[in-house]
Motif scaffolding. Structure first.
Motif, mmCIF file in Angstrom:
data_model
loop_
_atom_site.group_PDB
_atom_site.id
_atom_site.type_symbol
_atom_site.label_atom_id
_atom_site.label_comp_id
_atom_site.label_asym_id
_atom_site.label_seq_id
_atom_site.Cartn_x
_atom_site.Cartn_y
_atom_site.Cartn_z
ATOM 1 N N LYS A 1 -100.310 -25.576 -19.383
ATOM 2 C CA LYS A 1 -99.647 -26.719 -18.759
ATOM 3 C C LYS A 1 -100.674 -27.687 -18.168
ATOM 4 N N ALA B 1 -102.299 -29.652 -20.903
ATOM 5 C CA ALA B 1 -101.362 -30.652 -21.435
ATOM 6 C C ALA B 1 -101.269 -31.848 -20.493
ATOM 7 N N GLU B 2 -101.227 -31.573 -19.179
ATOM 8 C CA GLU B 2 -101.177 -32.660 -18.201
ATOM 9 C C GLU B 2 -102.466 -33.487 -18.236
ATOM 10 N N ARG C 1 -104.423 -33.943 -20.807
ATOM 11 C CA ARG C 1 -104.398 -34.780 -22.017
ATOM 12 C C ARG C 1 -103.495 -35.991 -21.822
ATOM 13 N N ASP C 2 -102.335 -35.775 -21.185
ATOM 14 C CA ASP C 2 -101.417 -36.888 -20.928
ATOM 15 C C ASP C 2 -102.074 -37.933 -20.018
ATOM 16 N N GLU C 3 -102.778 -37.446 -18.977
ATOM 17 C CA GLU C 3 -103.445 -38.370 -18.062
ATOM 18 C C GLU C 3 -104.546 -39.149 -18.792
ATOM 19 N N VAL D 1 -104.612 -39.915 -21.970
ATOM 20 C CA VAL D 1 -103.959 -40.904 -22.851
ATOM 21 C C VAL D 1 -103.497 -42.103 -22.048
ATOM 22 N N LYS D 2 -102.926 -41.839 -20.867
ATOM 23 C CA LYS D 2 -102.459 -42.942 -20.007
ATOM 24 C C LYS D 2 -103.631 -43.802 -19.542
#
Length: 224
Positions: free
Chosen positions: A207, A210-211, A213-215, A217-218
């Motif tokens: 998790k 994944a967080e 990677r999301d950060e 990308v943002k």
């Protein structure tokens, strides 16, 4: 239509301490059933294989017995590893519910707080797997001739090492007290507890990655 029954409103109230306690007991007992059945199956397999070992070949019996017990422990670890993953996911959902509740937001969904991750749950489930051993060991201590068959069938994985260590008497009884078999419940306790914690840790790491990677990308999107 007029004869339709009105839908019941969903009760999202948090369970009381007493309700949560008994729900946790039910959840942990439910989670111990399949691992226990794995040990039970391997005990019966151990018993049936040893019946066909030619002569008094104790080395072969012990090797086969250890292999059967280890296979049972492997399935135990696999099942509790997945339980740790599931319970950690439920814990994260619970954190969201509690955060929303602190802001006065009513969360939807079917959250089950008794399924949330707690570090001690894996060890407790392992203890519950060993409860039949405790029961049959006590019965065998007082009524060995009556309880021994049930002990061998339903908890043979804990009784067999006692027979290997101390041997058996001419009458078929154990050379050492059956109560010593209770020590072997440390196997499911440690296997369950460690596998449960590893499963939760792996899910937590997944998790977090994944967080991250999301950060990333943002952040990359904002720079454009």
């Amino acid at each position: 239509m007029l004869n339709e029954k009105p839908k019941k409103e969903r009760n999202d109230a948090e369970p009381t301490k007493s309700q949560l306690f008994w729900r946790i007991q039910r959840e942990c007992w439910r989670r111990m059933v399949t691992p226990y059945l794995m040990y039970l199956f391997m005990s019966l397999l151990l018993l049936s294989i040893q019946a066909f070992v030619p002569g008094d070949n104790s080395v072969i019996e012990i090797v086969i017995g250890i292999a059967c017990i280890l296979v049972g422990a492997f399935f135990n670890a696999h099942l509790l590893y997945n339980t740790g993953i599931l319970h950690y996911d439920t814990y994260l959902t619970g954190e969201i519910h509690r955060r929303n509740a602190s802001y006065g937001i009513r969360s939807g969904g079917d959250h089950r707080p008794e399924r949330e991750f707690r570090p001690w749950k894996g060890f407790y489930i392992g203890f519950l797997i060993g409860v039949p051993v405790i029961l049959f060991a006590v019965l065998a201590h007082f009524f060995y001739q009556v309880a021994s068959l049930f002990f061998i069938m339903f908890a043979g994985w804990a009784l067999a090492p006692i027979a290997w260590i101390g041997g058996t008497l001419e009458g078929g009884g154990l050379a050492i007290d059956a109560l010593w078999s209770i020590l072997f419940i440390l196997l499911p306790i440690l296997v369950s507890g460690i596998a449960y914690l590893v499963g939760a840790y792996v899910e937590k790491k997944r998790k977090s990655e994944a967080e991250a990677r999301d950060e990333a990308v943002k952040a990359a999107g904002k720079k454009k």
